[in-house]
Write an enzyme that holds these catalytic residues in place. Sequence first.
Site, PDB file in Angstrom:
ATOM      1  N   GLY A   1     -11.523  27.248 -89.815  1.00  0.00           N
ATOM      2  CA  GLY A   1     -11.050  26.454 -91.121  1.00  0.00           C
ATOM      3  C   GLY A   1     -11.049  24.980 -90.751  1.00  0.00           C
ATOM      4  CB  CYS A   2     -11.925  21.725 -92.298  1.00  0.00           C
ATOM      5  SG  CYS A   2     -10.899  22.066 -94.224  1.00  0.00           S
ATOM      6  CE1 TYR A   3      -6.167  19.253 -94.336  1.00  0.00           C
ATOM      7  CE2 TYR A   3      -6.278  21.095 -95.634  1.00  0.00           C
ATOM      8  CZ  TYR A   3      -6.199  19.664 -95.338  1.00  0.00           C
ATOM      9  OH  TYR A   3      -6.059  18.949 -96.647  1.00  0.00           O
ATOM     10  CB  ALA A   4      -7.611  25.956 -88.460  1.00  0.00           C
TER      11      ALA A   4
END
Length: 314
Positions: free
Chosen positions: A136-139
Site C-alpha cells: 500500500g502507498c501509505y504503508a
Amino acid sequence: MKDCYKVGIIGYTGMVGQELIRIFETGAYGILDIEKVKVEIAYKRNSTGEIGKLNDCDVVYLATKDQASLDSVEEVLAAGCKVIDMSGAFRLNKEKFEKWYGIEHTKPELFDMAIYGMPAINRDKIKKAVLVANPGCYATSVILALNPIKDMVVGEATVVSTSGNSGARKSTEDISDDWAYAYGHKHKHVPEMTMYSGVEVNFTPVVLRSVFKGINTNIRVKLCDKLAGMSSGDARVLLENAIKNAYTEADGVFVVRDSKEVSYGTKFVNDTNNMCIKVNVEDGYAYINSCLDNLGKGAASQAVQNFKIMCGLE
C-alpha cells in the site's frame, strides 16, 4: 534476457493501471530502460468481463480492487503467469484481511505462496515469487522509515500522512478541502504497517483534495532507553545511519536534511521511484518525515520494480 516481455494488465482503466501503462510505454520514473527492455502490453478483459488469453504473458498485473483480485488470481496463476496484485488481498493473512477489509477471503490457500512486494526489504524472496502482493502507498512511507529502527524505539508510533487526491482515484478539486478519515486504528493499512515495520502504529490519513499526488508522512515514536539517554544530536545520527545502512542505492531510499538552500518535500520525489526521509530527535522522541509519490513508489513504479526482479532484469 528476452527480446520482449509480455505484460497483462487487468484493471488497466484505473488510476494505477494507467500509471503502469505510462511506465511501460514511456519509461516514466526512470526505472525501466524501454530501449533495452521491450514490453508488449495485453489488456485482459473482454466485453463480457471474462479474462482473455493469458498463457503467453510473463507477468499479469491485477490493478483491481480486493474482491476482483480474489476473483481473478487463480485463473491467472493456472495459466502459468506470474502475478503482481495491486490490491490488499494478499498483504496480510486471512484473519487480518477479513477483519480490516470486511471481505471474506476466498483464496486463503494462496497466502503460502504470496510474497510481500517491497523490494527494499524482500528482494531475494521476490526473485523466486509467482505471486507478489504490491504494498500500500501509505504503508510504504511508514514501513521503509520504521523498519530499520524498530529495535531502537519503543511503544506505539503516531503517524499522520497527507496524500494527494489521486490516492482516492480522483482528480484534483478547485476548492481546497483537507479531509482526515479512518483515524486511530481504523485504516486498512494499519495492520500492514505494523506487520512489516515491526512497530505498532496509530494512523491519521489526510487527503489534500486540491493536490493531485504525493505522500508526506510524519511519525512520532519514543526512543529506547539507550538512545533517550544520549544527546539529541548523537541519537539523531544513529537513527539516520541505521536507515542509510538498511538500503542500497537501487532501493531509492535517501536520508536527507533540510538546509538554507533546500527544504525537502513531495516535489523532490514525485515522478520518481525515490523516497526521502528526514529525522529529528527531541526530548526522547524521534520525529521522522518521509515523502514519496503515491502513484509511483507507493504503487506503480514499485510494481514495475517487482516485475524487473521477478524477470531477472535487475
